[in-house]
Enzyme design. Structure first.
Site, PDB file in Angstrom:
ATOM      1  N   ALA A  62     -19.386  53.178  10.937  1.00 20.51           N
ATOM      2  CA  ALA A  62     -20.674  52.300  10.984  1.00 20.51           C
ATOM      3  C   ALA A  62     -21.517  52.941  12.270  1.00 20.51           C
ATOM      4  CB  ALA A  62     -20.550  50.809  11.179  1.00 20.51           C
ATOM      5  N   THR A 103     -20.160  42.320  10.225  1.00 22.97           N
ATOM      6  CA  THR A 103     -20.374  42.019  11.300  1.00 22.97           C
ATOM      7  C   THR A 103     -21.000  40.523  11.560  1.00 22.97           C
ATOM      8  OG1 THR A 103     -21.609  42.166  13.499  1.00 22.97           O
ATOM      9  CG2 THR A 103     -22.683  42.936  11.420  1.00 22.97           C
ATOM     10  N   ASP A 104     -20.906  39.675  12.534  1.00 22.15           N
ATOM     11  CA  ASP A 104     -21.329  38.434  12.840  1.00 22.15           C
ATOM     12  C   ASP A 104     -23.118  38.633  12.856  1.00 22.15           C
ATOM     13  OD1 ASP A 104     -20.834  39.782  15.377  1.00 22.15           O
ATOM     14  OD2 ASP A 104     -21.266  37.711  16.339  1.00 22.15           O
ATOM     15  N   TYR A 127     -29.905  46.473  13.344  1.00 24.53           N
ATOM     16  CA  TYR A 127     -28.457  46.593  13.174  1.00 24.53           C
ATOM     17  C   TYR A 127     -27.919  45.626  12.059  1.00 24.53           C
ATOM     18  CZ  TYR A 127     -23.376  46.266  13.718  1.00 24.53           C
ATOM     19  OH  TYR A 127     -22.220  46.199  13.729  1.00 24.53           O
TER      20      TYR A 127
END
Length: 292
Positions: A62, A103-104, A127
């Site tokens: 990523a 992801t959080d 992001y």
């Protein structure tokens, strides 16, 4: 022999999977860097997957430079979104098991309770938006895929918060650390083990899952834990996010609820302090020994 492809092989999670792969000799492991699996070059990506011909894909690659992403939106979208769609479609077309890491940062941070997989997503930076777009592309192309959302990843490998803070605690007399962002850290070695628990489970249960270590802390409290375990003498003070402005906003609260992955796969989730001790021991053991 089944072949496992790990993208982002030189990242924190990919590096921990390399270590863990020794425990799984029943698989042929392919650890691919950005030249072998080009997430930033969609024209060659499909052909690269065809050549490798894996049975399982662990998509750990990523674009993760959160602040830099604000000014490289096109590249971030290619790597974190469009490439994920291609990988997911390939996996669907070839009956390949796919685990994609998210992801959080897909959340806006306004919650006050641990976030489940069904919680509303609303990214607050480029992001996070790219990672959410990647999730949607993955699910659209391949309903049989598994997505793992994780947070605050650290490891003995690469550059990360734990290694930076360990260095600063030794170098400086005092440091200020943000105390109003709440979540839980993830030791990449624990996440790697969770991935393999899923790969080797008797039943494949697709969908989105959360994984981080147990504990609800701020970055400030995380540094205090690093300091306590390491024994460094340094004055650590908590500061608000407003005192440390960054190009990209961070979610203020992104604690992940791990109930689903525990129930579905019986995965044990260590407390963050337990895992932090293991990682710090590994970091110290990796340091070059002084010449006698």
């Amino acid at each position: 022999m089944k072949k496992i492809l790990v993208t982002g092989a030189n990242g924190q999670l990919g590096s921990e999977l390399k270590v863990l792969s020794n425990n799984y000799p029943q698989f042929e492991w392919i650890f691919a860097d950005r030249t072998q699996v080009s997430l930033d070059d969609l024209k060659v990506l499909q052909n690269q997957l065809e050549v490798i011909s894996p049975n399982v894909i662990l998509n750990c690659g990523a674009y993760t430079a959160v602040d830099k992403a604000e000014t490289e939106q096109e590249l971030v979208d290619v790597i974190n979104h469009l490439a994920v769609g291609i990988i997911a479609q390939y996996a669907k077309d070839h009956s390949v098991k796919l685990i994609h890491i998210s992801t959080d940062y897909v959340f806006d941070g306004t919650s006050s309770v641990a976030l489940t997989e069904e919680a509303l997503t609303k990214p607050v930076n480029v992001y996070g938006a790219s990672k959410r777009a990647g999730e949607l592309a993955c699910l659209k192309a391949n309903s049989d895929a598994i997505i793992i959302r994780t947070s605050w990843v650290y490891s003995r490998f690469g550059n990360n918060f734990v290694k930076t803070m360990q260095r600063l605690l030794q170098e400086r007399d005092s440091i200020g650390v943000v105390n109003d962002q709440i979540g839980s850290p993830t030791y990449a070695a624990d996440l790697a083990q969770a991935l393999m628990d899923i790969v080797t489970a008797q039943e494949w249960m697709p969908g989105i899952y959360n994984y981080s270590n147990e504990g609800e802390i701020s970055w400030y409290e995380f540094v205090l834990a690093i300091q306590e375990i390491s024994g460094y003498i340094c004055d650590v003070s908590g500061i608000p996010s407003s005192a440390y402005p960054r190009p990209a906003r961070r979610p203020a609260y992104s604690l992940l609820d791990k109930s689903k992955i525990k129930k579905a796969y019986g995965i044990s989730v260590p407390d963050y302090t337990e895992s932090l001790k293991k990682c710090l021991n590994d970091i110290i053991s990796d340091l070059p020994r002084p010449k006698e």
